[in-house]
Design a protein around this motif. Structure first.
Motif, short mmCIF file in Angstrom:
data_model
loop_
_atom_site.label_atom_id
_atom_site.label_comp_id
_atom_site.label_asym_id
_atom_site.label_seq_id
_atom_site.Cartn_x
_atom_site.Cartn_y
_atom_site.Cartn_z
N UNK A 188 0.83 -1.20 0.00
CA UNK A 188 0.00 0.00 0.00
C UNK A 188 0.87 1.25 0.00
N UNK A 189 0.21 2.38 -0.18
CA UNK A 189 0.82 3.69 0.07
C UNK A 189 0.22 4.19 1.38
N UNK A 190 1.07 4.63 2.28
CA UNK A 190 0.61 5.17 3.56
C UNK A 190 1.57 6.28 3.97
N UNK A 191 1.02 7.41 4.37
CA UNK A 191 1.83 8.58 4.70
C UNK A 191 2.75 8.94 3.53
N UNK A 192 2.25 8.83 2.32
CA UNK A 192 2.94 9.18 1.08
C UNK A 192 4.19 8.34 0.83
N UNK A 193 4.23 7.13 1.42
CA UNK A 193 5.34 6.22 1.16
C UNK A 193 4.83 4.80 0.94
N UNK A 194 5.53 4.04 0.11
CA UNK A 194 5.16 2.65 -0.08
C UNK A 194 5.39 1.85 1.20
N UNK A 195 4.61 0.80 1.37
CA UNK A 195 4.81 -0.04 2.53
C UNK A 195 3.95 -1.28 2.49
N UNK A 196 3.95 -1.99 3.61
CA UNK A 196 3.21 -3.24 3.72
C UNK A 196 2.33 -3.22 4.96
N UNK A 197 1.09 -3.63 4.76
CA UNK A 197 0.07 -3.68 5.81
C UNK A 197 -0.29 -5.14 6.06
N UNK A 198 -0.61 -5.43 7.31
CA UNK A 198 -1.07 -6.77 7.66
C UNK A 198 -2.31 -7.12 6.85
N UNK A 199 -2.52 -8.42 6.61
CA UNK A 199 -3.75 -8.82 5.92
C UNK A 199 -4.97 -8.57 6.80
N UNK A 200 -6.11 -8.48 6.17
CA UNK A 200 -7.36 -8.29 6.91
C UNK A 200 -7.84 -6.86 6.85
N UNK A 201 -9.12 -6.67 7.13
CA UNK A 201 -9.71 -5.33 7.02
C UNK A 201 -9.17 -4.32 8.02
N UNK A 202 -8.64 -4.79 9.14
CA UNK A 202 -8.09 -3.87 10.15
C UNK A 202 -6.60 -4.07 10.32
N UNK A 203 -5.94 -4.53 9.26
CA UNK A 203 -4.50 -4.79 9.33
C UNK A 203 -3.71 -3.51 9.59
N UNK A 204 -2.76 -3.61 10.47
CA UNK A 204 -1.90 -2.47 10.81
C UNK A 204 -0.72 -2.39 9.84
N UNK A 205 -0.19 -1.19 9.69
CA UNK A 205 1.01 -1.00 8.89
C UNK A 205 2.18 -1.68 9.60
N UNK A 206 2.95 -2.42 8.82
CA UNK A 206 4.14 -3.08 9.37
C UNK A 206 5.37 -2.24 9.09
N UNK A 207 5.52 -1.80 7.85
CA UNK A 207 6.73 -1.08 7.48
C UNK A 207 6.47 -0.24 6.23
N UNK A 208 7.17 0.87 6.15
CA UNK A 208 7.15 1.72 4.97
C UNK A 208 8.58 2.08 4.60
N UNK A 209 8.75 2.59 3.40
CA UNK A 209 10.08 3.01 2.95
C UNK A 209 9.91 4.22 2.04
N UNK A 210 10.97 5.02 1.94
CA UNK A 210 10.87 6.25 1.16
C UNK A 210 12.24 6.73 0.71
N UNK A 211 12.21 7.59 -0.30
CA UNK A 211 13.41 8.23 -0.84
C UNK A 211 13.37 9.72 -0.51
#
Length: 121
Positions: A37-60
């Motif tokens: 997903x994109x979150x806080x204007x950076x790519x990242x990965x969210x847990x599966x499921x409708x209420x999955x939390x963000x695990x990690x993001x990365x940015x340049x």
């Protein structure tokens, strides 16, 4: 893979695009069932499921790249030397990517934090 993440990466200079594309592939291996997903204007990965939390993001950024576990408590728990850190992330450059062991430790620490209930109300 998402079109938004692809667009984010394609807009970067070649060295940053290559480094973050490699990081993306490594994160996909560590988080195979997670949503990209994109979150806080950076790519990242969210847990599966409708209420999955963000695990990690990365940015340049202009002078560095960053990995952000979406928690202010993960990075202080890990020895990230010789990389610079902030409370919320670890900074690196295209010519000095994060080692697999450090990346795995950051992801494992964040996942343990989430499993323990971090961010639940």
């Amino acid at each position: 893979m998402t079109a938004e993440v692809d667009a984010y990466l394609s807009a970067l200079p070649d060295d940053q695009r290559a480094a973050l594309s490699d990081l993306r592939a490594r994160l996909q291996i560590l988080l195979p069932d997670h949503h990209e997903v994109m979150s806080y204007a950076m790519p990242g990965f969210r847990q599966p499921g409708p209420k999955g939390k963000m695990v990690v993001g990365y940015a340049a950024f202009a002078r560095h790249l960053g990995l952000y576990p979406h928690s202010g408590t993960v990075i202080p728990l890990i020895d990230c030397a010789p990389f610079k850190t902030s409370k919320s992330g670890v900074l690196f450059t295209p010519d000095r990517p994060l080692p697999d062991a450090l990346l795995s430790q950051i992801i494992a620490t964040r996942q343990a934090e989430l499993a323990a209930g971090y961010g639940k109300r």
